[in-house]
Design a protein around this motif. Structure first.
Motif, PDB file in Angstrom:
ATOM      1  N   GLY B  89       0.830  -1.201   0.000  1.00 29.78           N
ATOM      2  CA  GLY B  89       0.000   0.000   0.000  1.00 29.78           C
ATOM      3  C   GLY B  89       0.864   1.249   0.000  1.00 29.78           C
ATOM      4  O   GLY B  89       0.675   2.162  -0.815  1.00 29.78           O
ATOM      5  N   LEU B  90       1.871   1.250   0.883  1.00 27.37           N
ATOM      6  CA  LEU B  90       2.749   2.417   1.008  1.00 27.37           C
ATOM      7  C   LEU B  90       3.594   2.592  -0.248  1.00 27.37           C
ATOM      8  O   LEU B  90       3.741   3.708  -0.761  1.00 27.37           O
ATOM      9  CB  LEU B  90       3.639   2.237   2.243  1.00 27.37           C
ATOM     10  N   SER B  91       4.126   1.488  -0.794  1.00 28.77           N
ATOM     11  CA  SER B  91       5.008   1.652  -1.949  1.00 28.77           C
ATOM     12  C   SER B  91       4.208   2.062  -3.186  1.00 28.77           C
ATOM     13  O   SER B  91       4.711   2.801  -4.031  1.00 28.77           O
ATOM     14  CB  SER B  91       5.831   0.394  -2.200  1.00 28.77           C
ATOM     15  N   ASN B  92       2.938   1.617  -3.275  1.00 30.03           N
ATOM     16  CA  ASN B  92       2.104   2.098  -4.387  1.00 30.03           C
ATOM     17  C   ASN B  92       1.859   3.593  -4.278  1.00 30.03           C
ATOM     18  O   ASN B  92       1.929   4.334  -5.262  1.00 30.03           O
ATOM     19  CB  ASN B  92       0.753   1.368  -4.395  1.00 30.03           C
ATOM     20  N   TRP B  93       1.593   4.027  -3.033  1.00 28.69           N
ATOM     21  CA  TRP B  93       1.345   5.454  -2.838  1.00 28.69           C
ATOM     22  C   TRP B  93       2.586   6.264  -3.209  1.00 28.69           C
ATOM     23  O   TRP B  93       2.510   7.292  -3.878  1.00 28.69           O
ATOM     24  CB  TRP B  93       0.969   5.723  -1.374  1.00 28.69           C
ATOM     25  N   LEU B  94       3.774   5.740  -2.790  1.00 29.86           N
ATOM     26  CA  LEU B  94       5.018   6.436  -3.098  1.00 29.86           C
ATOM     27  C   LEU B  94       5.242   6.484  -4.604  1.00 29.86           C
ATOM     28  O   LEU B  94       5.619   7.525  -5.154  1.00 29.86           O
ATOM     29  CB  LEU B  94       6.196   5.734  -2.423  1.00 29.86           C
ATOM     30  N   SER B  95       4.998   5.358  -5.288  1.00 28.95           N
ATOM     31  CA  SER B  95       5.226   5.336  -6.733  1.00 28.95           C
ATOM     32  C   SER B  95       4.346   6.355  -7.431  1.00 28.95           C
ATOM     33  O   SER B  95       4.747   6.961  -8.418  1.00 28.95           O
ATOM     34  CB  SER B  95       4.913   3.945  -7.288  1.00 28.95           C
ATOM     35  N   ALA B  96       3.133   6.529  -6.902  1.00 23.24           N
ATOM     36  CA  ALA B  96       2.219   7.483  -7.529  1.00 23.24           C
ATOM     37  C   ALA B  96       2.593   8.920  -7.182  1.00 23.24           C
ATOM     38  O   ALA B  96       2.150   9.853  -7.839  1.00 23.24           O
ATOM     39  CB  ALA B  96       0.789   7.195  -7.074  1.00 23.24           C
ATOM     40  N   ASN B  97       3.410   9.105  -6.131  1.00 21.20           N
ATOM     41  CA  ASN B  97       3.732  10.460  -5.687  1.00 21.20           C
ATOM     42  C   ASN B  97       5.222  10.765  -5.761  1.00 21.20           C
ATOM     43  O   ASN B  97       5.813  11.246  -4.799  1.00 21.20           O
ATOM     44  CB  ASN B  97       3.241  10.670  -4.250  1.00 21.20           C
ATOM     45  N   ASN B  98       5.836  10.463  -6.918  1.00 22.64           N
ATOM     46  CA  ASN B  98       7.205  10.886  -7.115  1.00 22.64           C
ATOM     47  C   ASN B  98       8.162  10.277  -6.078  1.00 22.64           C
ATOM     48  O   ASN B  98       8.873  10.982  -5.359  1.00 22.64           O
ATOM     49  CB  ASN B  98       7.272  12.412  -7.006  1.00 22.64           C
ATOM     50  N   ALA B  99       8.205   8.944  -6.050  1.00 24.82           N
ATOM     51  CA  ALA B  99       9.027   8.258  -5.048  1.00 24.82           C
ATOM     52  C   ALA B  99      10.492   8.692  -5.121  1.00 24.82           C
ATOM     53  O   ALA B  99      11.165   8.797  -4.095  1.00 24.82           O
ATOM     54  CB  ALA B  99       8.933   6.752  -5.251  1.00 24.82           C
ATOM     55  N   GLU B 100      10.998   8.972  -6.346  1.00 28.50           N
ATOM     56  CA  GLU B 100      12.411   9.333  -6.494  1.00 28.50           C
ATOM     57  C   GLU B 100      12.723  10.578  -5.674  1.00 28.50           C
ATOM     58  O   GLU B 100      13.742  10.643  -4.965  1.00 28.50           O
ATOM     59  CB  GLU B 100      12.759   9.607  -7.963  1.00 28.50           C
ATOM     60  N   MET B 101      11.833  11.576  -5.772  1.00 28.60           N
ATOM     61  CA  MET B 101      12.044  12.813  -5.021  1.00 28.60           C
ATOM     62  C   MET B 101      12.013  12.547  -3.526  1.00 28.60           C
ATOM     63  O   MET B 101      12.857  13.025  -2.775  1.00 28.60           O
ATOM     64  CB  MET B 101      10.956  13.835  -5.368  1.00 28.60           C
ATOM     65  N   ILE B 102      11.012  11.767  -3.087  1.00 26.46           N
ATOM     66  CA  ILE B 102      10.861  11.516  -1.650  1.00 26.46           C
ATOM     67  C   ILE B 102      12.095  10.804  -1.111  1.00 26.46           C
ATOM     68  O   ILE B 102      12.639  11.162  -0.072  1.00 26.46           O
ATOM     69  CB  ILE B 102       9.577  10.711  -1.390  1.00 26.46           C
ATOM     70  N   PHE B 103      12.585   9.797  -1.857  1.00 24.94           N
ATOM     71  CA  PHE B 103      13.749   9.067  -1.358  1.00 24.94           C
ATOM     72  C   PHE B 103      15.022   9.901  -1.450  1.00 24.94           C
ATOM     73  O   PHE B 103      15.931   9.745  -0.630  1.00 24.94           O
ATOM     74  CB  PHE B 103      13.903   7.727  -2.076  1.00 24.94           C
ATOM     75  N   ALA B 104      15.109  10.783  -2.435  1.00 22.14           N
ATOM     76  CA  ALA B 104      16.273  11.663  -2.493  1.00 22.14           C
ATOM     77  C   ALA B 104      16.296  12.557  -1.251  1.00 22.14           C
ATOM     78  O   ALA B 104      17.345  12.736  -0.611  1.00 22.14           O
ATOM     79  CB  ALA B 104      16.244  12.511  -3.767  1.00 22.14           C
ATOM     80  N   VAL B 105      15.128  13.109  -0.893  1.00 22.40           N
ATOM     81  CA  VAL B 105      15.060  13.978   0.288  1.00 22.40           C
ATOM     82  C   VAL B 105      15.389  13.181   1.545  1.00 22.40           C
ATOM     83  O   VAL B 105      16.208  13.603   2.372  1.00 22.40           O
ATOM     84  CB  VAL B 105      13.662  14.632   0.399  1.00 22.40           C
ATOM     85  N   ILE B 106      14.779  11.983   1.681  1.00 19.94           N
ATOM     86  CA  ILE B 106      15.029  11.177   2.892  1.00 19.94           C
ATOM     87  C   ILE B 106      16.503  10.773   2.964  1.00 19.94           C
ATOM     88  O   ILE B 106      17.174  10.950   3.982  1.00 19.94           O
ATOM     89  CB  ILE B 106      14.136   9.919   2.892  1.00 19.94           C
ATOM     90  N   GLY B 107      17.029  10.233   1.863  1.00 15.55           N
ATOM     91  CA  GLY B 107      18.411   9.751   1.869  1.00 15.55           C
ATOM     92  C   GLY B 107      19.396  10.857   2.177  1.00 15.55           C
ATOM     93  O   GLY B 107      20.248  10.729   3.063  1.00 15.55           O
ATOM     94  N   LEU B 108      19.296  11.971   1.435  1.00 15.51           N
ATOM     95  CA  LEU B 108      20.234  13.077   1.651  1.00 15.51           C
ATOM     96  C   LEU B 108      20.047  13.680   3.030  1.00 15.51           C
ATOM     97  O   LEU B 108      21.018  14.013   3.707  1.00 15.51           O
ATOM     98  CB  LEU B 108      20.036  14.156   0.581  1.00 15.51           C
ATOM     99  N   GLY B 109      18.782  13.809   3.470  1.00 15.55           N
ATOM    100  CA  GLY B 109      18.509  14.428   4.764  1.00 15.55           C
ATOM    101  C   GLY B 109      19.067  13.611   5.917  1.00 15.55           C
ATOM    102  O   GLY B 109      19.764  14.146   6.780  1.00 15.55           O
ATOM    103  N   LEU B 110      18.826  12.291   5.897  1.00 18.92           N
ATOM    104  CA  LEU B 110      19.330  11.447   6.991  1.00 18.92           C
ATOM    105  C   LEU B 110      20.851  11.461   6.999  1.00 18.92           C
ATOM    106  O   LEU B 110      21.485  11.476   8.058  1.00 18.92           O
ATOM    107  CB  LEU B 110      18.818  10.015   6.837  1.00 18.92           C
TER     108      LEU B 110
END
Lengths: 253, 235
Positions: B89-110
């Protein structure tokens, strides 16, 4: 999951270690380490020359090198790699392997960063050393060669090791131009397995962690020892003064 | 392909809109990961300063991991690895909402939080314990002594490395292209593929990155000047 990772190591350790070496170019961890060591070895003399140019009294030497240092500090490494990938074959007119492109970029990039470290090392010695050496009859180059640089470079050894660590981390960006390094090998493994990306990349992270952590540990030990020696205290004495080596932030990546 | 011609790119509305979109995405990645990193860094610092027994080794392990593993590998672990482990459910939502951007922010931020928290910690550690004792003696509680006496001085000491690392974070935002985030480097590659004007588009991108880095350094220099009462008196 741990079993999966052990199985990956058992099946693919050779690919991760040397890539497709006998049948193709050298790759894997071996190539990562060779690339980093070569870039540091070549960037080191470059950085000394750049530092001397930045401390020179001739503007014609000082300004262009200062511009290069600011340029490399302000532009992402990825952009510099793309530039080299485009320009190096254009200038040499040859089909240059991506390894050489990456090496060129890293030499310029780390050379610029290390030159700041060398410069800080020379400045922190104070001008008295140079004055004394000149008074004793050394020429400029003699004074640099026999008096200034040996002291400055000795104090810089820990910084050079941390630059080596950053270089190892920088080599991962070779991925964008397909340099066959450890990250590239891990991606190959991932493409063959398809089902265990988390295990493969966790393994990759563990390998990088082990290498970089050990080198950082060595650098810290050396830094403390050099600080003690500079303060004129015998090694092993409990009262260690604060480190006096120039603290220049090597570029993180 | 003819000679050097910047206007071939700068007068083409399609390329310009691609570049502008890239700049916007780069800014979002930078602002997002900076805010994430700074808030997390403050939490990490609070854990380290607290008396919680396992806090210190835990934060030390966090910092050690993020400083010794290449940022690109961390991003790959997030995007190619952890992404696949999430519930569908979560990964589908992420795929629909620009997962690349979200993971770039999370990865770089952490990753950056580790650097920021170390900067802040060394800044706070350089404040002598007498400051805290004096503040407590004057009737401040622990929290209020931290808020009004220790942190203002500590953050001021930590400003130079914080500025350096904020600039590095901006440059590292270009790593987003390697997990497919549609940021500036990504837009540059797209324009290059369409126009075949590699030299011109790289030049534009380089100027943009350089200008933004210099602006960040300049803002940092301004803040440190304002924060330093001695410097302000001199100026």
């Amino acid at each position: 999951m741990i079993h999966d990772m052990i199985a990956i190591v058992q099946d693919y350790w050779l690919l991760l270690l040397i890539g497709q070496y006998p049948n193709g170019p050298l790759g894997g961890l071996a190539n990562t380490l060779i690339l980093s060591a070569l870039s540091i070895a070549l960037a080191f003399p470059v950085s000394i020359l750049m530092a001397l140019a930045r401390l020179s009294k001739w503007r014609l030497l000082r300004w262009p090198v200062t511009a290069v240092v600011y340029f490399t500090r302000g532009v992402p490494l990825l952009m510099l790699i793309l530039w080299s990938y485009f320009l190096v074959p254009l200038w040499t007119g040859a089909d240059v392997p991506s390894f050489v492109t990456m090496l060129t970029t890293l030499v310029i990039y780390q050379g610029a960063f290390m030159s700041e470290v060398v410069r800080a090392g020379i400045v922190s010695l104070g001008s008295g050393q140079m004055d004394a050496a000149r008074a004793l009859g050394h020429g400029y180059f003699g004074a640099m060669r026999y008096v200034i640089l040996p002291q400055a470079l000795y104090n810089m050894i820990p910084s050079i090791i941390s630059t080596f660590v950053s270089t190892i981390k920088d080599t991962t960006l070779g991925y964008v131009i397909n340099v066959p390094d450890l990250t590239f090998a891990a991606n190959q493994v991932n493409n063959q397995l398809l089902t265990q990306p988390f295990q493969v990349f966790l393994l990759l992270a563990i390998v990088y962690y082990a290498i970089c952590w050990s080198l950082t540990y060595v650098a810290n030990r050396l830094e403390r020892r050099i600080a003690r020696r500079r303060a004129g205290v015998r090694v092993g004495n409990a009262a260690a003064p604060a480190p006096v080596t120039p603290k220049i932030a090597t570029e993180q990546l | 392909m003819s000679g050097f011609d910047l206007s071939a790119i700068l007068t083409n509305p399609e390329y310009i809109s691609m570049l502008l979109h890239g700049i916007e995405m780069t800014f979002i990645i930078y602002a997002g990961s900076w805010l994430l990193a700074m808030s997390l860094a403050i939490v990490l610092l609070a854990i380290r300063l607290s008396t919680f027994r396992f806090g210190d080794p835990l934060v030390a392990a966090y910092v050690s991991y993020h400083r010794n593993v290449p940022t690109l590998v961390q991003l790959m672990l997030w995007y190619f690895g952890i992404f696949t482990l999430l519930p569908s459910g979560l990964s589908n939502w992420l795929s629909a909402n620009n997962a690349e951007m979200i993971f770039a922010v999370i990865g770089l931020g952490l990753c950056q939080a580790a650097y920021f928290s170390e900067d802040l910690r060394s800044g706070v550690r350089s404040i002598s314990p007498g400051q805290m004792e004096a503040a407590r003696a004057l009737g401040h509680s622990y929290v209020s002594a931290m808020r009004f006496v220790i942190m203002p001085q500590g953050v001021r000491n930590a400003l130079p490395p914080l500025i350096n690392h904020s600039t590095s974070l901006f440059k590292n935002s270009s790593l987003g292209v390697l997990i497919g985030a549609p940021e500036l480097t990504h837009a540059v590659k797209e324009v290059e593929n369409l126009s075949f004007r590699t030299f011109e588009i790289y030049l534009i991108a380089t100027v943009l990155y350089l200008a933004a880095s210099l602006v960040i350094m300049g803002i940092g220099a301004y803040i440190s000047m304002r924060a330093d009462p001695v410097g302000r008196a001199r100026a």
